[in-house]
Write an enzyme that holds these catalytic residues in place. Structure first.
Site, PDB file in Angstrom:
ATOM      1  N   HIS A 298     -21.129-120.569  61.096  1.00 31.41           N
ATOM      2  CA  HIS A 298     -22.379-121.311  60.952  1.00 31.41           C
ATOM      3  C   HIS A 298     -23.477-120.403  60.408  1.00 31.41           C
ATOM      4  O   HIS A 298     -23.366-119.173  60.433  1.00 31.41           O
ATOM      5  CB  HIS A 298     -22.815-121.884  62.304  1.00 31.41           C
ATOM      6  CG  HIS A 298     -23.160-120.817  63.309  1.00 31.41           C
ATOM      7  ND1 HIS A 298     -22.208-120.100  64.005  1.00 31.41           N
ATOM      8  CD2 HIS A 298     -24.361-120.321  63.713  1.00 31.41           C
ATOM      9  CE1 HIS A 298     -22.804-119.218  64.792  1.00 31.41           C
ATOM     10  NE2 HIS A 298     -24.120-119.325  64.628  1.00 31.41           N
TER      11      HIS A 298
ATOM     12  N   ASP B 106     -27.488-120.011  61.228  1.00 26.35           N
ATOM     13  CA  ASP B 106     -28.339-120.466  62.334  1.00 26.35           C
ATOM     14  C   ASP B 106     -29.331-121.538  61.891  1.00 26.35           C
ATOM     15  O   ASP B 106     -30.044-121.384  60.887  1.00 26.35           O
ATOM     16  CB  ASP B 106     -29.120-119.291  62.941  1.00 26.35           C
ATOM     17  CG  ASP B 106     -28.219-118.410  63.792  1.00 26.35           C
ATOM     18  OD1 ASP B 106     -27.113-118.854  64.154  1.00 26.35           O
ATOM     19  OD2 ASP B 106     -28.622-117.271  64.084  1.00 26.35           O
TER      20      ASP B 106
ATOM     21  N   HIS C  82     -22.037-116.777  60.114  1.00 24.39           N
ATOM     22  CA  HIS C  82     -21.419-115.883  61.095  1.00 24.39           C
ATOM     23  C   HIS C  82     -20.681-116.667  62.161  1.00 24.39           C
ATOM     24  O   HIS C  82     -20.845-117.889  62.288  1.00 24.39           O
ATOM     25  CB  HIS C  82     -22.468-114.957  61.731  1.00 24.39           C
ATOM     26  CG  HIS C  82     -23.601-115.679  62.406  1.00 24.39           C
ATOM     27  ND1 HIS C  82     -24.680-116.188  61.717  1.00 24.39           N
ATOM     28  CD2 HIS C  82     -23.813-115.989  63.705  1.00 24.39           C
ATOM     29  CE1 HIS C  82     -25.517-116.763  62.561  1.00 24.39           C
ATOM     30  NE2 HIS C  82     -25.012-116.656  63.789  1.00 24.39           N
TER      31      HIS C  82
ATOM     32  N   ARG D  53     -31.396-112.456  71.983  1.00 26.80           N
ATOM     33  CA  ARG D  53     -31.597-112.746  70.558  1.00 26.80           C
ATOM     34  C   ARG D  53     -33.013-113.215  70.272  1.00 26.80           C
ATOM     35  O   ARG D  53     -33.513-114.123  70.932  1.00 26.80           O
ATOM     36  CB  ARG D  53     -30.621-113.833  70.088  1.00 26.80           C
ATOM     37  CG  ARG D  53     -30.639-113.998  68.585  1.00 26.80           C
ATOM     38  CD  ARG D  53     -29.864-115.210  68.131  1.00 26.80           C
ATOM     39  NE  ARG D  53     -30.707-116.392  68.097  1.00 26.80           N
ATOM     40  CZ  ARG D  53     -30.256-117.617  67.862  1.00 26.80           C
ATOM     41  NH1 ARG D  53     -28.972-117.826  67.656  1.00 26.80           N
ATOM     42  NH2 ARG D  53     -31.082-118.637  67.821  1.00 26.80           N
TER      43      ARG D  53
HETATM   44  O1  AKG Z   1     -23.062-113.944  70.392  1.00 30.24           O
HETATM   45  C1  AKG Z   1     -23.034-113.609  69.215  1.00 30.24           C
HETATM   46  O2  AKG Z   1     -22.433-112.619  68.821  1.00 30.24           O
HETATM   47  C2  AKG Z   1     -23.771-114.416  68.184  1.00 30.24           C
HETATM   48  C3  AKG Z   1     -24.006-115.813  68.617  1.00 30.24           C
HETATM   49  C4  AKG Z   1     -24.722-116.573  67.546  1.00 30.24           C
HETATM   50  O3  AKG Z   1     -24.145-117.250  66.758  1.00 30.24           O
HETATM   51  C5  AKG Z   1     -26.173-116.422  67.419  1.00 30.24           C
HETATM   52  O4  AKG Z   1     -26.806-115.826  68.273  1.00 30.24           O
HETATM   53  O5  AKG Z   1     -26.720-116.915  66.430  1.00 30.24           O
HETATM   54 FE   FE2 Z   2     -25.568-117.991  65.295  1.00 30.04          FE
END
Ligand code: AKG
Ligand code: FE2
Length: 305
Positions: A107, A109, A257, A273
């Site tokens: 995906h 984001d 990702h 994040r």
């Molecule tokens: O947990 C992760 O490594 C990434 C998860 C994810 O897709 C994001 O935080 O956008």
């Molecule tokens: Fe993500």
């Protein structure tokens, strides 16, 4: 003043950045150097950092406007800093976190909103002994390596992105899912997009696309499968093995990702994040998520012949 050192980690994406302590405010020079490396390598890894939430927010804010996470369920945010989404598989008060299986299919984001994110900065706080890796694909290369015939087909093509295609969404707490659906109805985006800073075109496809506008479901699914397989070929991918303290910053405007579930789920994996708001509204809401299937088209042909 010392300058940063940028060492490539992969051919398609990924570079390690050393010679900098991200807990301190960035100088103008450092900000420019990091931005240049970011545009070139798409995914930057800063090893061995130790940031408080406020420091992570300050660092991320040097590269754009922080997302206040209006499209996320409030229970998934840091209790004191709504700029921080807590990616955690821990069970708290007998309840799984709303993010315990986030990012499990390819995906970009927030492509299921009208304003996909500019980028994000993740800080690794806890990790399982092995696995729990994250992979990114370079979507410039994905577009540039398609044949001219397919590129012509994609020019002007639009796709419907749908939050209900988030992998494993049905396994999350029903109230979290209901909230996500309410906040984010399906949206349409062009399949080819132009990066606002580099001016380079990339392929906006991923596994959260329901269909292409103007195509039957069968046509959409075949084309989508081909494009997704192509875009996530190993040649275009950087795979990151996390270490505690890593700060990873990615450019969401030219990549997709996936967070792999390849680890012992009884071991904690916790990431903080911060996200950057997209610079432009590139999508529009749509009510029309149903496509036309082949059967309906056959009936329509039969009716007029
Ligand atoms: O947990 C992760 O490594 C990434 C998860 C994810 O897709 C994001 O935080 O956008
Ligand atoms: Fe993500």
């Amino acid at each position: 003043m010392s300058t940063i050192t940028v060492t490539p980690l992969g051919f398609a994406a990924g570079a390690q950045v050393t010679g900098i302590d991200l807990s301190k405010p960035l100088s103008e020079l450092q900000q420019r150097q990091i931005n240049k490396a970011w545009l070139e390598h798409i995914v930057l890894v800063f090893p061995g950092q130790e940031l408080t939430p406020a420091q992570q927010i300050a660092f991320t804010g040097s590269f754009g406007t922080l997302d206040q996470h209006g499209s996320q369920a409030p229970t998934t945010l840091h209790p004191e800093h709504r700029e921080i989404l807590v990616l955690s598989n821990k069970v708290v008060n007998g309840k799984k976190s709303g993010t315990y299986n986030s990012g499990r299919n390819w995906h970009t984001d927030l492509s299921y909103t009208t304003r996909p994110a500019k980028g994000a900065v993740i800080h690794c706080k806890e990790k399982p002994p092995v696995g729990g890796d994250t992979m990114w694909a370079n979507l410039y290369l994905a577009l540039e390596t398609l044949s001219p015939t397919i590129r012509k087909l994609l020019d002007g093509l639009e796709a419907v992105h749908d939050v209900t295609l988030v992998q494993g969404i049905e396994l999350r707490a029903p109230e979290v899912v209901a909230e996500m659906k309410k906040r984010t109805p399906p949206v349409v985006h062009p399949v080819v997009r132009t990066h606002p800073e580099t001016g380079r075109k990339s392929l906006l496809v991923n596994q959260r696309i329901r269909r292409f506008v103007g195509m039957s479901d069968e046509e959409s699914q075949s084309l989508l499968a081909m494009l997704n397989t192509h875009a996530t070929s190993p040649e275009f991918v950087y795979r990151h093995r996390w270490s505690l303290g890593d700060v990873v910053m990615w450019d969401n405007r030219c990549s997709c990702h996936v967070a792999l579930g390849d680890f012992d789920q009884t071991k904690p994996r916790v990431m903080f994040r911060c996200s950057l708001e997209g610079e432009v509204e590139s999508g529009r809401l749509t009510n029309d998520i149903g496509g036309t299937d082949r059967q309906t088209m056959l009936q329509a042909v039969a009716a007029v012949s």
